[in-house]
Enzyme design. Structure first.
Site, PDB file in Angstrom:
ATOM      1  N   ASN A 143      41.787 -32.737 -23.104  1.00 64.92           N
ATOM      2  CA  ASN A 143      41.981 -31.251 -23.618  1.00 64.92           C
ATOM      3  C   ASN A 143      43.465 -30.776 -24.136  1.00 64.92           C
ATOM      4  O   ASN A 143      44.132 -31.065 -23.004  1.00 64.92           O
ATOM      5  CB  ASN A 143      41.125 -30.239 -23.184  1.00 64.92           C
ATOM      6  CG  ASN A 143      41.519 -29.906 -21.646  1.00 64.92           C
ATOM      7  OD1 ASN A 143      42.179 -30.928 -20.944  1.00 64.92           O
ATOM      8  ND2 ASN A 143      41.402 -28.945 -21.119  1.00 64.92           N
TER       9      ASN A 143
ATOM     10  N   GLU B 147      45.515 -27.329 -25.036  1.00 69.03           N
ATOM     11  CA  GLU B 147      45.234 -25.912 -25.331  1.00 69.03           C
ATOM     12  C   GLU B 147      46.402 -25.594 -26.097  1.00 69.03           C
ATOM     13  O   GLU B 147      47.478 -25.887 -25.850  1.00 69.03           O
ATOM     14  CB  GLU B 147      45.068 -25.004 -23.894  1.00 69.03           C
ATOM     15  CG  GLU B 147      43.812 -25.457 -23.048  1.00 69.03           C
ATOM     16  CD  GLU B 147      43.654 -24.510 -21.906  1.00 69.03           C
ATOM     17  OE1 GLU B 147      42.410 -24.674 -21.308  1.00 69.03           O
ATOM     18  OE2 GLU B 147      44.658 -23.928 -21.449  1.00 69.03           O
TER      19      GLU B 147
ATOM     20  N   CYS C  65      39.255 -29.879 -27.401  1.00 72.91           N
ATOM     21  CA  CYS C  65      38.408 -30.687 -26.266  1.00 72.91           C
ATOM     22  C   CYS C  65      38.785 -31.889 -26.174  1.00 72.91           C
ATOM     23  O   CYS C  65      39.217 -32.685 -27.159  1.00 72.91           O
ATOM     24  CB  CYS C  65      36.972 -30.313 -26.397  1.00 72.91           C
ATOM     25  SG  CYS C  65      36.277 -28.689 -26.333  1.00 72.91           S
TER      26      CYS C  65
ATOM     27  N   GLU D  47      36.787 -34.422 -25.561  1.00 72.04           N
ATOM     28  CA  GLU D  47      35.920 -35.161 -26.179  1.00 72.04           C
ATOM     29  C   GLU D  47      36.051 -35.612 -27.803  1.00 72.04           C
ATOM     30  O   GLU D  47      36.181 -36.768 -28.289  1.00 72.04           O
ATOM     31  CB  GLU D  47      34.317 -34.786 -26.163  1.00 72.04           C
ATOM     32  CG  GLU D  47      34.032 -34.908 -24.512  1.00 72.04           C
ATOM     33  CD  GLU D  47      34.275 -33.282 -24.372  1.00 72.04           C
ATOM     34  OE1 GLU D  47      35.201 -32.784 -24.097  1.00 72.04           O
ATOM     35  OE2 GLU D  47      33.213 -32.659 -23.707  1.00 72.04           O
TER      36      GLU D  47
ATOM     37  N   CYS E  98      30.781 -29.193 -24.523  1.00 72.36           N
ATOM     38  CA  CYS E  98      30.684 -28.094 -25.260  1.00 72.36           C
ATOM     39  C   CYS E  98      29.757 -28.374 -26.442  1.00 72.36           C
ATOM     40  O   CYS E  98      29.332 -29.541 -26.999  1.00 72.36           O
ATOM     41  CB  CYS E  98      31.863 -27.085 -25.364  1.00 72.36           C
ATOM     42  SG  CYS E  98      32.562 -27.805 -27.094  1.00 72.36           S
TER      43      CYS E  98
ATOM     44  N   CYS F  31      31.642 -30.054 -29.374  1.00 67.65           N
ATOM     45  CA  CYS F  31      31.697 -31.566 -29.181  1.00 67.65           C
ATOM     46  C   CYS F  31      30.489 -32.256 -29.519  1.00 67.65           C
ATOM     47  O   CYS F  31      30.303 -33.446 -29.688  1.00 67.65           O
ATOM     48  CB  CYS F  31      32.269 -31.827 -27.835  1.00 67.65           C
ATOM     49  SG  CYS F  31      34.185 -31.532 -27.755  1.00 67.65           S
TER      50      CYS F  31
END
Lengths: 145, 145, 145, 145
Positions: free
Chosen positions: D52, D54, D63, D65, D100, D103
């Protein structure tokens, strides 16, 4: 380490554009048919590439520039020096592709706004060059939070 | 219809900023504690407001400006004339909040880059004013696709 | 306040679907031509609507469901009870539109996973009903952070 | 080419989790301090990793993934077979990290919903396994557009 001034390093600029052009066939844009590829130079001297990847849920689409930058960070990079961008409808490089606002904002997280450059290119010899500050003036970044 | 020149309409600018300030308490920013609110004027003369809404999945967070614009389009609006933005840590309006690159890009979809304005405000009397072109130069928009 | 059990309130379900259908003409989907509208009920008893809004920078596109939810939060709402979704190619309601994964995740921020419901509807009389838990099992939300 | 059944290939599952664990230190999460890494297996037999990342503009966060998947597509991959995910606050792997909703939706673009698997892991020996269909039932994907 890359310890030269990218703004004066014509050889590296050409190399970045070539690396982006090489990846352009991998652009996955089945909905817009607008293919884009990018190559990003970090201060380690490494070059990372990316393409735009469109999702059938359009809002989850990623741009080439962010794809390259996010991958570089996953490889441990932190300091972005330059990004080259190539592309166009059906991959025909007939225009200078500029980064979208969202990509400019992410560049702001990892690049210095005054020295980082963006190369919007048709060929390694034909490109427009801008600093991040020119592309995203009056900006905010990690220092604001 | 709003048929004046927003760049010269000081009364409307104040009203936009006031409308944004009114909504600021609704900003939902439990993770960053950086509260923002925005008010957007469309050519119908209607004003739409929005706040930033953070998701626990941070990447699904929306900014105040896009929240206001997307809601306006859902109400049938198409032509964006101006956006006022207020905010800061814990809602304290101590800085001029500029729009992020992603919001600038969405403004480009609905606003004219040379006449649309953004007001980054502390109070109705204290603000910075920029055209979209000043905030997102060298841009592309719907005309490119 | 809305103090009934939405899962048993057939009248409210019909109303939500009607409200979504009413907004469908405002869907702004010039690229995919896939038009969607949504109506969201919050515990205040208020209903908020939204449509999908596509950006020429595809990745900045917003879905109808999130548009409605984000606007509701901007109006002070916190607790989401139900979302109705309608739509299809050129606005023809020939399928049951389910929410995308990103919208399911945002619903998770404001809805109770076991009691919140999603109505994927063709007409007020013809819809599929699921709890959020059925749509996003094995999920995480604000309680995890 | 990878021509085995990933659901029965315990060795490959362990390898995927190990690859994700290796990248975890590169996770860039200065705001949430919730570090995540992922490894994705494609039908070429290649494994791609991501973390991830940010952004100070929270909504531009990616993210782990999707970072891995988008990079893989940029390298020419098209068919996703499995994703392993590890992470937690300050990189402590005390929980099974599930993907999430956003993803899950992107996995739907590149994976077969019935055979693709997600490994939410603490260690190579301790993980939960789900098919994409279990994580994102009642879904839509590229076949709908």
């Amino acid at each position: 380490m890359y310890d030269r001034d990218i703004r004066k390093d014509e050889e590296m600029k050409k190399l970045l554009i070539e690396k982006a052009v090489e990846k352009l066939p991998n652009s996955f844009a089945p909905y817009s048919h607008y293919n884009v590829a990018a190559a990003a130079l970090f201060d380690s001297g490494e070059i990372y590439t990316g393409v735009n990847v469109e999702s059938s849920l359009l809002g989850l689409t990623i741009c080439a520039e962010r794809n390259a930058i996010f991958h570089a960070v996953a490889e441990g990079e932190k300091k972005l020096l330059a990004v080259a961008i190539v592309g166009g409808i059906d991959g025909k490089r007939t225009e200078y592709c500029v980064p979208c606002g969202a990509c400019r904002q992410v560049m702001r997280d990892f690049g210095d706004k005054d020295s980082m450059i963006v190369l919007s290119a048709k060929t390694p010899e034909d490109y427009q060059e801008n600093t991040l500050e020119e592309l995203l003036p009056f900006s905010f970044g990690p220092e604001s939070i």
